[in-house]
Scaffold this motif. Sequence first.
Motif, PDB file in Angstrom:
ATOM      1  N   THR A  72       0.704  -1.282  -0.106  1.00  0.00           N
ATOM      2  CA  THR A  72      -0.131   0.207   0.023  1.00  0.00           C
ATOM      3  C   THR A  72       0.809   1.308  -0.108  1.00  0.00           C
ATOM      4  OG1 THR A  72      -1.559  -1.162   1.298  1.00  0.00           O
ATOM      5  CG2 THR A  72      -1.936   1.038   1.032  1.00  0.00           C
ATOM      6  N   LYS A  73       2.024   1.283   0.685  1.00  0.00           N
ATOM      7  CA  LYS A  73       2.847   2.387   0.677  1.00  0.00           C
ATOM      8  C   LYS A  73       3.431   2.510  -0.709  1.00  0.00           C
ATOM      9  CE  LYS A  73       4.315   2.090   5.571  1.00  0.00           C
ATOM     10  NZ  LYS A  73       5.626   1.762   6.655  1.00  0.00           N
ATOM     11  N   MET A  74       3.917   1.834  -1.314  1.00  0.00           N
ATOM     12  CA  MET A  74       4.513   1.726  -2.774  1.00  0.00           C
ATOM     13  C   MET A  74       3.613   2.313  -3.748  1.00  0.00           C
ATOM     14  SD  MET A  74       6.837  -1.573  -3.405  1.00  0.00           S
ATOM     15  CE  MET A  74       5.807  -2.844  -2.904  1.00  0.00           C
ATOM     16  N   VAL A  75       2.086   1.710  -3.577  1.00  0.00           N
ATOM     17  CA  VAL A  75       1.207   2.357  -4.333  1.00  0.00           C
ATOM     18  C   VAL A  75       0.746   3.648  -4.146  1.00  0.00           C
ATOM     19  CG1 VAL A  75      -1.707   2.292  -4.905  1.00  0.00           C
ATOM     20  CG2 VAL A  75      -0.124   0.148  -4.806  1.00  0.00           C
ATOM     21  N   LEU A  76       0.761   3.955  -2.645  1.00  0.00           N
ATOM     22  CA  LEU A  76       0.641   5.543  -2.415  1.00  0.00           C
ATOM     23  C   LEU A  76       1.448   6.488  -2.945  1.00  0.00           C
ATOM     24  CD1 LEU A  76      -1.219   7.369  -0.584  1.00  0.00           C
ATOM     25  CD2 LEU A  76       0.082   6.598   1.323  1.00  0.00           C
ATOM     26  N   ALA A  78       3.099   6.062  -5.491  1.00  0.00           N
ATOM     27  CA  ALA A  78       3.135   6.284  -6.945  1.00  0.00           C
ATOM     28  C   ALA A  78       1.925   7.299  -7.330  1.00  0.00           C
ATOM     29  CB  ALA A  78       2.831   4.967  -7.662  1.00  0.00           C
ATOM     30  N   TYR A  79       0.898   7.035  -6.467  1.00  0.00           N
ATOM     31  CA  TYR A  79      -0.298   8.048  -6.664  1.00  0.00           C
ATOM     32  C   TYR A  79       0.082   9.563  -6.376  1.00  0.00           C
ATOM     33  CZ  TYR A  79      -4.175   5.081  -7.659  1.00  0.00           C
ATOM     34  OH  TYR A  79      -5.228   4.386  -8.300  1.00  0.00           O
ATOM     35  N   GLY A  87       3.781  16.347  -4.310  1.00  0.00           N
ATOM     36  CA  GLY A  87       4.462  15.136  -3.987  1.00  0.00           C
ATOM     37  C   GLY A  87       4.578  14.949  -2.523  1.00  0.00           C
ATOM     38  N   ILE A  88       5.426  13.718  -2.423  1.00  0.00           N
ATOM     39  CA  ILE A  88       5.350  13.027  -0.920  1.00  0.00           C
ATOM     40  C   ILE A  88       5.959  13.977   0.044  1.00  0.00           C
ATOM     41  CG2 ILE A  88       7.652  12.085  -1.317  1.00  0.00           C
ATOM     42  CD1 ILE A  88       6.411   9.660   0.410  1.00  0.00           C
ATOM     43  N   GLY A  89       6.870  14.734  -0.287  1.00  0.00           N
ATOM     44  CA  GLY A  89       7.635  15.844   0.639  1.00  0.00           C
ATOM     45  C   GLY A  89       8.240  15.041   1.767  1.00  0.00           C
ATOM     46  N   ILE A  90       9.506  15.675   2.548  1.00  0.00           N
ATOM     47  CA  ILE A  90      10.059  15.109   3.390  1.00  0.00           C
ATOM     48  C   ILE A  90       9.490  14.411   4.538  1.00  0.00           C
ATOM     49  CG2 ILE A  90      10.840  17.317   4.631  1.00  0.00           C
ATOM     50  CD1 ILE A  90      13.027  14.034   4.117  1.00  0.00           C
ATOM     51  N   LEU A 136       8.799   7.926  -7.856  1.00  0.00           N
ATOM     52  CA  LEU A 136       9.285   9.556  -7.291  1.00  0.00           C
ATOM     53  C   LEU A 136       8.841  10.454  -8.529  1.00  0.00           C
ATOM     54  CD1 LEU A 136      11.649   9.259  -4.543  1.00  0.00           C
ATOM     55  CD2 LEU A 136       9.363   9.522  -4.219  1.00  0.00           C
ATOM     56  N   SER A 137       8.125   9.944  -9.595  1.00  0.00           N
ATOM     57  CA  SER A 137       8.188  10.994 -10.602  1.00  0.00           C
ATOM     58  C   SER A 137       7.375  11.912 -10.385  1.00  0.00           C
ATOM     59  CB  SER A 137       7.004  10.085 -11.959  1.00  0.00           C
ATOM     60  OG  SER A 137       7.921   8.803 -12.325  1.00  0.00           O
TER      61      SER A 137
END
Length: 317
Positions: A72-76, A78-79, A87-90, A136-137
Amino acid sequence: MAHVRSQPAFQTFKHERNVLAKNMPGVPLSSLNDLLPKEGSLMHWCLVQIVRDWEFNVVYLQYYFPSLAPITKMVLVAYLGKYSPNGIGIQGLRLLFDPEYAQDELDSVTESFDDDDDVVKAALEDRNDRITTLDLSFQIDDSNLSLATFARFIAPKASISSDSWQLALPSSRAFPFLSALSLSHPTTVSPTKLWSSLISVLKSQPTLVALSLANWPIPPDMFYSSPHAQAQIYPSQPAISTLQTLSKTAFCLKWIDFSYCGWIDDRVIASAEWSSPGWSSLKTIVLREIDITVCERIREVILTARQGVQEDIIIVT
């Protein structure tokens, strides 16, 4: 969910966010593609809603994110690249993948999670052993999550021995079994720092077999032949080529993506190391939006550099 999909702002954002990536192959991770929710499904739109308000949810759901399953973390992640503005941010990176940071955040509310304490601790102690892919696109950004910051996050931690004569040796990495990484479409004002940080990332992740550098800027040690002549790019002679360093550092790669990199041609590719310990095992190069004649010359250069080795090279255009 239908209301969310119909919002003009959302539709405009989605178009702008993916306009460059619409023709790209689905990340260097076919295994993750199989895990992504079907577009239009309830899970898909739940994830979209979470990442659209990521800055809020990083605070509001901070006690739940650490216990998510690795898949789920990997999919999250990507989303976050496709649907989140920043994006995800630090902070999000640390919350999802830094057990010590997540444990600190949970300490103040441990009493309210007595029933799930074992589950939470198990997730925190996982040490990301099952994280094999990070997409991390569109998420590498100087103002949000720079590649230098990401490189420091995943760097091996030193283990200090009680014996003073022994040197401190790397004992653990944030992602010990990471095999596929997408850093495509970065935003930066310093290409030199971006490329140097990439080398640091690759040194920390020797297990990488797939890497996407789509839409990366020209390496710092390459130059245009003349501002008045036809634009051509050549490897710089005084210094070791960035591509040569890259090929010797990421020597386990089997798949690499240089899509939308207009500076790539056969002369640039020739500067890489195509024999051991370089890219002797590299099988696939993705070169979308690169002229087909250039792609053919690149393939010929690689086969020549490998000195008659019969292993073919696949060019994806």
